[in-house]
Scaffold this active site. Structure first.
Site, mmCIF file in Angstrom:
data_model
loop_
_atom_site.group_PDB
_atom_site.id
_atom_site.type_symbol
_atom_site.label_atom_id
_atom_site.label_comp_id
_atom_site.label_asym_id
_atom_site.label_seq_id
_atom_site.Cartn_x
_atom_site.Cartn_y
_atom_site.Cartn_z
ATOM 1 C CD GLU A 92 -2.641 -1.100 2.668
ATOM 2 O OE1 GLU A 92 -2.700 -0.065 3.368
ATOM 3 O OE2 GLU A 92 -3.144 -2.179 2.996
ATOM 4 C CB CYS A 105 2.421 7.262 3.414
ATOM 5 S SG CYS A 105 2.746 6.003 4.660
ATOM 6 C CB CYS A 112 5.844 -5.847 9.167
ATOM 7 S SG CYS A 112 6.891 -5.021 10.388
ATOM 8 C CB CYS A 116 3.695 -3.310 16.563
ATOM 9 S SG CYS A 116 5.406 -2.767 16.396
ATOM 10 C CB CYS A 119 0.791 -2.833 13.589
ATOM 11 S SG CYS A 119 1.199 -2.420 11.892
ATOM 12 C CB CYS A 339 -1.032 1.388 7.616
ATOM 13 S SG CYS A 339 0.296 0.840 6.606
#
Ligand code: SAH
Length: 357
Positions: A92, A105, A112, A116, A119, A339
């Site tokens: 994205e 962005c 990832c 976290c 997220c 996100c």
């Protein structure tokens, strides 16, 4: 099959060397670098002889992401892109329109591995790093699609940029070149969950970019509970790395603090946060800046978004203690799924339909 050259990952001097090895004049490097930055396909590079265009099409890749989906905010023109990469993976990017220019962005990895808790990008783990061309390609593709110049970049999309260090550094060089997009380092921010070796390495590169640290907590206990990276690099080490980044670059660091209702948003948290930062930066003269974000709720994680009033109180408490705090304005609220959620919904859809190919 022979591997095709990823031409978009090459800097002008590398491209010049590549063309020279092909028996072409070195200036072809600069021509092709500029043409790729403008979003031109090999077959449309009319500055090149036809035979060379055909040779490039056969032997090289132009790793430009393609627009898979595009959501445009009716409120403020923010554009959320779901890009597809050559291997089918999706990432994205978000284009935001500010008075000082258009900001993109970008994502730094497919998925990832930081874990976290709040997220969405990390839920499926890390798939792979993005290549320099795929970092750079997001800017080229968004600018070509939108038609307006992108003047600022924030690396705050999917992924941990400092976990893809070498490619990110190469990208910073690529996007800065005046033969191409010519985006100044001062117009680029990089956000990290706190990989200390990466922060120290970045300090040695002395790029005058802005560093953002995703802090989100004021004690090790609190931070380790929501950010596993804190167990490897606890607050003391992280803040010491920030101080040395500030000392060697002179660049102000911005701290991101996501407000998680009932977890880290009490007046006590605000006081502790201010003390933590003031103590760490005492005597350095560094201006302290905290950027507050009310968490975007992600169904799988269960964190709740608190009220605007409570966020404002938190902000005022920081300001009163001499720590400049701002509450991030929410651009594109109507397209602003947190996100990583657009990518997740696409992956789910493809799993339901048996994949893309
Ligand atoms: N990996 C990098 C950059 C990507 S995340 C980093 O951690 O900084 C960009 C920012 O959004 C980070 O501050 C991250 O902690 C924050 N973030 C992630 N999920 C969020 C959510 N659901 N709501 C609000 N902020 C979130």
């Amino acid at each position: 099959m022979e591997q095709k050259t990823d031409l978009l990952s090459l800097l002008p001097h590398e491209m010049a060397a590549w063309f020279t090895a092909l028996g072409q004049p070195a200036y072809r490097g600069r021509q092709v670098f500029s043409a790729l930055a403008a979003g031109t396909q090999f077959s449309d590079m009319t500055v090149l002889p036809l035979a060379l265009r055909e040779q490039l099409t056969r032997t090289c890749e132009y790793r430009l992401p393609t627009v898979e989906r595009k959501l445009v905010s009716r409120e403020d023109g923010t554009v959320k892109y779901l890009f597809r990469l050559l291997d089918g993976a999706c990432i994205e990017s978000v284009l935001m329109r500010y008075k000082h220019g258009n900001t993109l962005c970008i994502s730094s990895q497919v998925g990832c591995r930081m874990g976290c808790r709040f997220c969405a990008s990390t839920i499926g783990g890390l798939v792979r790093n993005l290549l320099p061309s795929e970092l750079y390609g997001q800017v080229i593709a968004a600018q070509a699609d939108d038609g307006e110049r992108i003047s600022n970049i924030v690396m705050m999309g999917i992924g941990e940029p400092l976990d893809n260090y070498d490619h990110v550094v190469k990208f910073l060089h690529l996007v800065n070149r005046e033969e191409g997009l010519n985006i100044g380092y001062r117009h680029i921010s990089l956000s990290t969950s706190g990989l200390v070796p990466g922060i120290l390495a970045l300090a040695r590169e002395s790029f005058p970019i802005t560093l953002s640290i995703s802090l989100h907590a004021s004690t090790d206990e609190q931070r380790s509970a929501i950010m596993p990276v804190n167990r490897a690099y606890p607050l003391k080490e992280l803040l010491a790395a920030c101080v040395s980044y500030y000392r060697s670059t002179g660049r102000r660091i911005s701290f991101e603090y996501t407000l998680l209702a009932g977890q880290n948003d009490s007046p006590e948290d605000a006081r502790r946060l201010a003390d933590l930062l003031k103590n760490a930066f005492r005597g350095t003269g560094a201006p302290l800046h905290v950027n507050l974000i009310r968490v975007n709720e992600v169904a799988e994680t269960g964190f709740r978004r608190g009220s605007a009033e409570s966020a404002n109180r938190f902000m005022e408490l920081l300001n009163r203690q001499g720590v400049v705090a701002t509450l991030r304005r929410r651009l594109g609220a109507d397209v602003n799924a947190a996100c990583g959620q657009l990518r997740r919904s696409q992956m789910q859809q493809e799993a339901d339909h048996g994949g893309t190919d």
